[in-house]
Design a protein around this motif. Sequence first.
Motif, mmCIF file in Angstrom:
data_model
loop_
_atom_site.group_PDB
_atom_site.id
_atom_site.type_symbol
_atom_site.label_atom_id
_atom_site.label_comp_id
_atom_site.label_asym_id
_atom_site.label_seq_id
_atom_site.Cartn_x
_atom_site.Cartn_y
_atom_site.Cartn_z
ATOM 1 N N GLU A 65 48.584 107.247 29.927
ATOM 2 C CA GLU A 65 48.381 108.560 30.613
ATOM 3 C C GLU A 65 49.801 108.918 30.975
ATOM 4 O OE1 GLU A 65 46.278 108.860 34.031
ATOM 5 O OE2 GLU A 65 44.444 107.980 32.956
ATOM 6 N N LEU A 66 50.857 107.843 31.297
ATOM 7 C CA LEU A 66 52.276 108.266 31.591
ATOM 8 C C LEU A 66 52.723 108.931 30.343
ATOM 9 C CD1 LEU A 66 53.380 105.662 34.065
ATOM 10 C CD2 LEU A 66 53.364 108.099 34.441
ATOM 11 N N LEU A 67 52.807 108.363 29.156
ATOM 12 C CA LEU A 67 53.335 108.847 27.919
ATOM 13 C C LEU A 67 52.871 110.058 27.482
ATOM 14 C CD1 LEU A 67 55.035 107.457 25.833
ATOM 15 C CD2 LEU A 67 52.927 106.867 24.487
ATOM 16 N N GLU A 68 51.473 110.488 27.777
ATOM 17 C CA GLU A 68 50.961 111.642 27.381
ATOM 18 C C GLU A 68 51.548 112.903 28.453
ATOM 19 O OE1 GLU A 68 46.566 111.598 27.475
ATOM 20 O OE2 GLU A 68 46.964 110.093 25.886
ATOM 21 N N HIS A 69 51.790 112.425 29.751
ATOM 22 C CA HIS A 69 52.412 113.383 30.608
ATOM 23 C C HIS A 69 53.821 113.463 30.195
ATOM 24 C CE1 HIS A 69 49.278 114.372 33.537
ATOM 25 N NE2 HIS A 69 49.135 112.986 33.679
ATOM 26 N N TYR A 70 54.625 112.520 29.896
ATOM 27 C CA TYR A 70 55.967 112.923 29.569
ATOM 28 C C TYR A 70 56.074 113.580 28.303
ATOM 29 C CZ TYR A 70 59.570 110.067 31.511
ATOM 30 O OH TYR A 70 60.715 109.728 32.614
ATOM 31 N N ASN A 71 55.288 113.541 27.290
ATOM 32 C CA ASN A 71 55.284 114.285 26.247
ATOM 33 C C ASN A 71 54.868 115.657 26.510
ATOM 34 O OD1 ASN A 71 55.956 112.473 24.047
ATOM 35 N ND2 ASN A 71 53.873 111.975 24.057
#
Length: 324
Positions: A65-71
């Motif tokens: 989820e964090l990765l998606e938010h970062y992207n």
Amino acid sequence: MARIKYLYNPETCQYERVKAKPLDTALNVGIFLALSIIFAIFLTFILGKYYKTEQELSLQEENQELLEHYNLLNKELQDVHAILQSIQHRDDNIYRVIFEAEPIPTSIRTAGSGGTDKYRELLKKGLKKEKLIVNTKQKIDNLKRMMYVQTKSYDEIAKLVKDKSKMLACMPAIQPISNKQLTRLTSGFGIRIHPIYKVGQFHPGIDFAAPMNTPIYATGDGTIEKAEYEGGYGNHVKINHGYGYKTLYGHMSSFVVKPGQKIKRGELIGYVGSTGFSTAPHVHYEVIYNGEQVNPVYYFFKDLTAEEYEKVLELASKENQSLS
Ligand SMILES: [Zn+2]
């Protein structure tokens, strides 16, 4: 567990139990323990690899989820960057051009904020997604830098606007006498027949014919430089407007200002007369820019309609005799 061993004894014709030596027993226990540990490690590794605990699964999900938010954040940063670039473009090509300021060099606008050294701390942590994190941080820093430069540019423009409005207040921009009281614009700027000498002579101003004692107004903010009598101009007033501009009003019947006095555009400075070299009541009006007399007709733009201004231009261009 040590197995119980028996050996056949031909003498007694019986199987006899072999007693294990203590060393053998210890060795057996040791091997058993070592094997158990190896097996346990192997099992943990296999299970850890293919089977996750609930906590691990939830952490994995959170990471994703964090990765998606970062992207997503990176994408938004790109949009903000594009908006800021368009503001910069407008700043350099419109605002700064209007106020005659040099565009800000690209090198300053895009000046880096210290390369990757600054992000060493982040890199040191050895995070898996460190590249993504460092990139995001770099983008934010660049945006901050761009916004800082942009704010400074707007500060500069605001100052220029202020200076410009002061300059506009000082520039001569109206006729020295009210249009209603203007009988006619007798003579324009350029070569005109001198009323007394009857020869072509350079006429360095414009003559506004008006009834005796018609009020004469300052055409821009400034300081009175001269208010005196002199043979040619008669009673005349000279105003210093700053920014290279001065104006002169000649042949007055009288003046009501003194040198050093501050004056505002539209303020009364004296009255129409025919003192000095003059053949009829009029005000001889000059605009001086950087020490040279220029055509005052280009400095009436403030109080005339387009039609009135056309008329003034037409009158001013007529070849006629000046009133001096
Ligand atoms: Zn004149």
